[in-house]
Design an enzyme around this catalytic site. Structure first.
Site, PDB file in Angstrom:
ATOM      1  N   GLU A 112      33.840 -22.207  31.482  1.00 23.18           N
ATOM      2  CA  GLU A 112      33.995 -22.353  30.089  1.00 23.18           C
ATOM      3  C   GLU A 112      32.634 -21.716  29.566  1.00 23.18           C
ATOM      4  OE1 GLU A 112      34.426 -25.379  26.235  1.00 23.18           O
ATOM      5  OE2 GLU A 112      33.048 -25.965  28.015  1.00 23.18           O
ATOM      6  N   ASP A 130      32.685 -27.092  32.791  1.00 25.76           N
ATOM      7  CA  ASP A 130      32.392 -27.498  31.356  1.00 25.76           C
ATOM      8  C   ASP A 130      30.929 -26.898  30.913  1.00 25.76           C
ATOM      9  OD1 ASP A 130      33.387 -29.447  29.006  1.00 25.76           O
ATOM     10  OD2 ASP A 130      31.150 -29.921  29.228  1.00 25.76           O
TER      11      ASP A 130
HETATM   12  C1  GLC Z   1      33.357 -28.778  26.427  1.00 28.97           C
HETATM   13  C2  GLC Z   1      34.567 -29.727  26.465  1.00 28.97           C
HETATM   14  C3  GLC Z   1      34.328 -30.589  25.101  1.00 28.97           C
HETATM   15  C4  GLC Z   1      33.243 -31.521  25.277  1.00 28.97           C
HETATM   16  C5  GLC Z   1      32.059 -30.504  25.556  1.00 28.97           C
HETATM   17  C6  GLC Z   1      30.917 -31.390  25.876  1.00 28.97           C
HETATM   18  O1  GLC Z   1      33.152 -27.786  25.290  1.00 28.97           O
HETATM   19  O2  GLC Z   1      35.822 -28.632  26.266  1.00 28.97           O
HETATM   20  O3  GLC Z   1      35.798 -31.232  25.003  1.00 28.97           O
HETATM   21  O4  GLC Z   1      33.176 -32.355  24.248  1.00 28.97           O
HETATM   22  O5  GLC Z   1      32.349 -29.662  26.663  1.00 28.97           O
HETATM   23  O6  GLC Z   1      31.182 -31.790  27.237  1.00 28.97           O
END
Ligand code: GLC
Length: 532
Positions: free
Chosen positions: A270, A209
């Site tokens: 991500e 994440d």
């Molecule tokens: C990422 C996740 C999202 C979350 C954010 C904070 O972007 O995909 O759903 O709110 O991180 O952890």
């Protein structure tokens, strides 16, 4: 524990189709209106029949659920809402027995404010060692009443909150998600323990994440005009809170940890950075294996935009030898069937987009419900749960519309997601009877059957999955046209017609199309795979 049968350095992820399970909304086994691990186990056969290779589970760890699990209070346990560690082990065992791999989500940028470290930091007060694990600072201005800098939270409002003793702490997301201090050795050590904990239980990889987060520029400078904190959009301007050089050492260490396990675990970042050249730095050979590539997700339904997104990412990621991933949706963005246009147009384009996506070289990430063509749901104001809704002062509705539970069967809510009469955590709309897995199964014209056939062909055709892509010189400016050559010469050509009019279909035997093909034609908003 039995595992899908592949050698240690198989690089299985190079062309895997991964399916994102938003755990709260996949299947509810215990009848409380919220999805759980046992529910996923009961529905594994849907995923087998769909034909996916790997599952990515969103966070199921103990959490106050301020951001639905992305606020983690204990990264090495299961929240009772979702089940137990035994349920998790059983799920991994059952998935592996069906030759599907399991990836879990890790959330290293921040913890929950209910994490024992944060509670200790609050209790021990300013100047304490416990505060060093987070980013506590005195405020500015008279009495320190102003935040330490001008950063804004991704979810709206200032990125700083003040505690009762007067200090402020940084949270790039909700106040319940304090950012960890990655310059503190405890933080790094604890995360390595977390990776080993789940690897030891048999997981095949991690989705990381906010992987471009973690480190902030040391003196936490103000952001200057022109830079943006918009996490969900392409962002080219360097900013002090993202994409700092130190983060790469963390991923080199994590790469080494994964290498100790014999199932070739994958690290998928991500990385919300618009420029593919910056993304490519995360997937150098000794760092992450994969990074989400959001180029297609940001592209409007337009031939040139799609062409540039595909060609640009193949070029930049190819330069570091990493496979390019393909993502059109996830739990943070509007459902693609609605993004592409209203009603039937959106559905028609979503079908064409599915064939395009699955013809591209490299791993593909699907989001649960894509295979059913679920539209974005207008969740009533009173039922909205995303912290973005409250943090934006009720101006931005947030992400709940793509997180509504999956419909499995029947004609009325909760469509067999939960037992009858149970209220699901987000209300399910009426009218979804024809969209359920049960209703679409074995209906040749349904979205579900299109996905099943496309995934089966992708698996069977040596030309598809990993490998080269050759652009064809398009005769028509509004047609995306490329060939995936096979080692034995029998390739697959994919054409997508973005024009408003039908075009003439080139020679070749149609293997699959997203809509019926009138003789010799490829209709508007339609994709086809041809044997060449
Ligand atoms: C990422 C996740 C999202 C979350 C954010 C904070 O972007 O995909 O759903 O709110 O991180 O952890």
């Amino acid at each position: 524990m039995p595992r899908p049968d592949t050698p240690a350095n198989s690089q299985w992820w190079r062309d895997a189709v991964c399916y994102e399970i938003y755990v709260r909304s996949f299947a509810d086994a215990n009848g409380d209106g919220v999805g759980d691990l046992a529910g996923i186990r009961q529905r594994l056969d849907h995923l087998v029949r769909l034909g996916v290779d790997a599952l990515w589970l969103t966070p199921f760890y103990p959490s106050p659920m301020a951001d639905h699990g992305y606020d983690v209070a204990d990264p090495r346990a299961v929240d009772p809402l979702f089940g137990t560690l035994e349920d998790f082990d059983a799920l991994v065992r059952d998935a592996h027995a069906r030759s599907m791999r399991v990836m879990v989500d890790v959330v290293p940028n921040h913890s929950s404010s209910a994490h024992p470290w944060f509670l200790q930091a609050l209790a021990d007060g300013p100047g304490s060692a416990a505060r060093e694990r987070y980013l506590f600072r005195p405020g500015k201005g008279p009495n320190g009443d102003d935040p330490p800098n001008n950063w804004q939270s991704v979810f709206g409002g200032p990125a700083w909150s003040r505690v009762t003793d007067g200090e402020w702490y940084l949270h790039l997301f909700a106040p319940e998600q304090p950012d960890l201090n990655w310059r503190h050795p405890d933080v790094a050590a604890d995360y390595e323990q977390t990776l080993r904990f789940w690897l030891g239980r048999g997981v095949d990889g991690f989705r990381i994440d906010v992987a471009h987060g973690l480190f902030k520029a040391p003196d936490l400078p103000d952001v200057t005009a022109g830079s943006s904190l918009d996490l969900m959009g392409p962002r080219m301007v360097p900013v002090p809170m993202w994409d700092q050089p130190e983060v790469h050492d963390v991923y080199r260490r994590w790469h080494g940890i994964c290498a100790d396990y014999d199932n070739d675990p994958v690290l998928v970042g991500e990385v919300w950075i618009g420029d593919p050249r910056s993304v490519a730095r995360y997937v150098r050979p000794d760092e992450l294996q994969l990074a989400f590539n959001f180029g297609l997700l940001f592209s409007r339904w337009d031939c040139a935009a799609y062409h540039d997104a595909i060609a640009g990412s193949l070029r930049e990621l190819g330069a570091v030898g990493a496979p390019t991933t393909w993502v059109m949706s996830n739990h943070d963005v509007q459902r693609q069937a609605s993004r592409f246009g209203p009603g039937e147009v959106g559905q028609q384009r979503a079908r064409a987009a599915a064939l395009l996506l699955l013809a591209l070289p490299g791993p593909v990430f699907l989001y649960q419900g894509d295979e059913l063509g679920l539209p974005e749901v207008h969740v009533p104001d009173a039922a909205l749960q995303d912290p973005i809704w409250t943090r934006s002062g009720h101006t931005i509705r947030g992400r709940d519309g793509c997180r509504v539970p999956l419909p499995w069967g029947g004609d009325v809510p909760p469509y067999e997601f939960s037992p009858p009469e149970v209220e699901t955590w987000l209300p399910m709309p009426t009218g979804w009877g024809p969209l359920t897995v049960g209703a679409q199964s074995d209906q040749p014209a349904s979205m579900l059957e299109l996905y099943r056939r496309a995934l089966a062909l992708r698996r069977a055709e040596p030309a598809l999955g990993d490998g080269p892509l050759h652009w064809q010189s398009a005769e028509h400016g509004d047609v995306l046209d490329f060939v995936r050559p096979a080692p034995d010469g029998a390739g697959v050509r994919c054409l997508v017609n973005f024009a408003a009019e039908p075009i003439g279909l080139p020679r070749g035997q149609p293997l699959l199309s997203s809509a019926p093909l009138p003789t010799g034609q490829l209709p508007a908003d339609t994709a086809v795979w041809l044997r060449v």
